[in-house]
Design a protein around this motif. Structure first.
Motif, short mmCIF file in Angstrom:
data_model
loop_
_atom_site.label_atom_id
_atom_site.label_comp_id
_atom_site.label_asym_id
_atom_site.label_seq_id
_atom_site.Cartn_x
_atom_site.Cartn_y
_atom_site.Cartn_z
N SER A 193 -6.19 22.68 -56.18
CA SER A 193 -6.65 22.96 -54.81
C SER A 193 -6.37 21.76 -53.92
N LYS B 261 -11.94 20.93 -52.41
CA LYS B 261 -11.80 20.97 -53.87
C LYS B 261 -12.45 22.20 -54.47
N ILE B 262 -11.76 22.75 -55.46
CA ILE B 262 -12.31 23.89 -56.19
C ILE B 262 -12.35 23.51 -57.67
N LEU C 75 -0.56 26.49 -50.16
CA LEU C 75 -1.82 25.83 -50.53
C LEU C 75 -2.23 24.80 -49.49
N ASP D 141 -6.24 29.47 -51.17
CA ASP D 141 -7.34 28.57 -51.51
C ASP D 141 -7.03 27.73 -52.74
N PHE D 142 -6.23 28.30 -53.63
CA PHE D 142 -5.96 27.62 -54.89
C PHE D 142 -4.60 28.05 -55.44
#
Length: 318
Positions: A149, A154-155, A203, A209-210
């Motif tokens: 990510s 952050k994921i 991205l 998102d990811f």
């Protein structure tokens, strides 16, 4: 006297014939290929196929000099797995190797199924009865797929269910979409794009998102585009993808599988050495692409807001 000469001549002929028969028998029973499978520079080559655009594992480069001289395309594979493969083939006296490169993985699989190639070196496990592949066991590498990510958003997930309602992107050339989609929530959107440039653009611009990808492949391309500091690499492995070598069941070269396996597997016993080799090819890929055009993208709202806040804070301090 004449009789003695005749007897001596017959004995000489007998031993000559015996030596010839012994040599012929030895040649016939040799474990190594004699006139097929790349054993000679002039005979039929041993044909290999794999991922065409997947550094640091393998990538194919066009032989421009050959094309200039012949008008025909020819490719040469490079990468972490290619050196080990070719060294193992050389060990069993296979010296003429032809690199076949296809734009899609399905084309490579068809080449193996119909014996247009002798060995595929980046294969997922598929039912042997349908794929026509005779796998080399064990799998030579387990590629962990993770969530990548943005540093600004952050994921970190412990379970794929946490990606519910989000939008992800995967690279077509990683051939992972059918293996990943089934573990994601039904409302998770997943877009498949061609090439790392478009995937990272999506991205970093906030269109996704990811990204689900191999950390090794992601690092190789992030260093190529000089964007690693903008990415966050998740620590949780969503799925381990095992890579196999496999011979075509229709190939004459399949008879040399056992001696190939012994030579090849010896090269993958040292796990720390494999890790070092991977990072070596990440560096090679980044270095040879250091003059690539920069990745162009429009930062997502959270980056623009953060930048504006930072500028306002600096003005206030002044």
């Amino acid at each position: 006297m004449n009789l003695l000469k005749v007897v001596t001549g017959l004995i000489f002929c007998f031993f000559c014939f015996s030596d010839f028969a012994f040599a012929a028998g030895k040649k016939k029973s040799s474990p190594y290929p004699v006139d097929i499978c790349g054993a000679t520079l002039n005979g039929p080559p041993f044909k290999i196929v794999g991922f065409k655009d997947y550094p640091p594992f393998s990538w194919a480069e066009s032989d421009e000099e050959y094309f200039k001289n012949t008008g025909r395309k020819r490719y040469r594979y490079h990468g972490f797995i290619v050196d080990a493969l070719k060294q193992a083939l050389n060990d069993i006296h296979i010296i003429r190797i032809q690199d076949l490169a296809f734009d899609t993985f399905s084309e490579a699989q068809k080449a193996i199924l119909h014996a247009k190639a002798d060995l595929i070196f980046t294969s997922y496990y598929v039912d042997e009865s349908k794929s026509g592949q005779d796998y080399v066991y064990p799998a030579y590498f387990g590629n962990p797929f993770i969530v990548v990510s943005r540093q600004t958003k952050k994921i970190e997930v412990e379970d794929p269910s946490e990606l519910k309602g989000m939008k992800g992107v995967v690279r077509k050339e990683e051939e992972v979409e059918p293996l990943i989609r089934g573990i994601l929530p039904t409302d998770t959107k997943l877009e498949v794009v061609d090439g790392p440039r478009e995937a990272f653009r999506m991205l970093l611009s906030g269109d996704a998102d990811f990204m689900i990808t191999s950390p090794y492949a992601a690092e190789a391309e992030a260093r190529r585009f000089n964007i690693k500091d903008k990415l966050y690499f998740g620590k949780k492995t969503l799925r381990h993808i095992k890579y196999f070598m496999a011979f075509s069941k229709m190939s004459k070269c399949r008879r040399y599988k056992d001696i190939f396996v012994k030579s090849f597997n010896e090269r993958f016993e040292n796990k720390s050495e494999i890790e070092n080799l991977l990072h070596k090819y990440i560096k090679i890929w980044a270095e040879q692409n250091k003059n690539e055009p920069p990745l162009e993208y429009t930062p997502p709202p959270e980056v623009q807001q953060s930048s504006a806040t930072s500028q306002n804070t600096n003005v206030t301090k002044q």
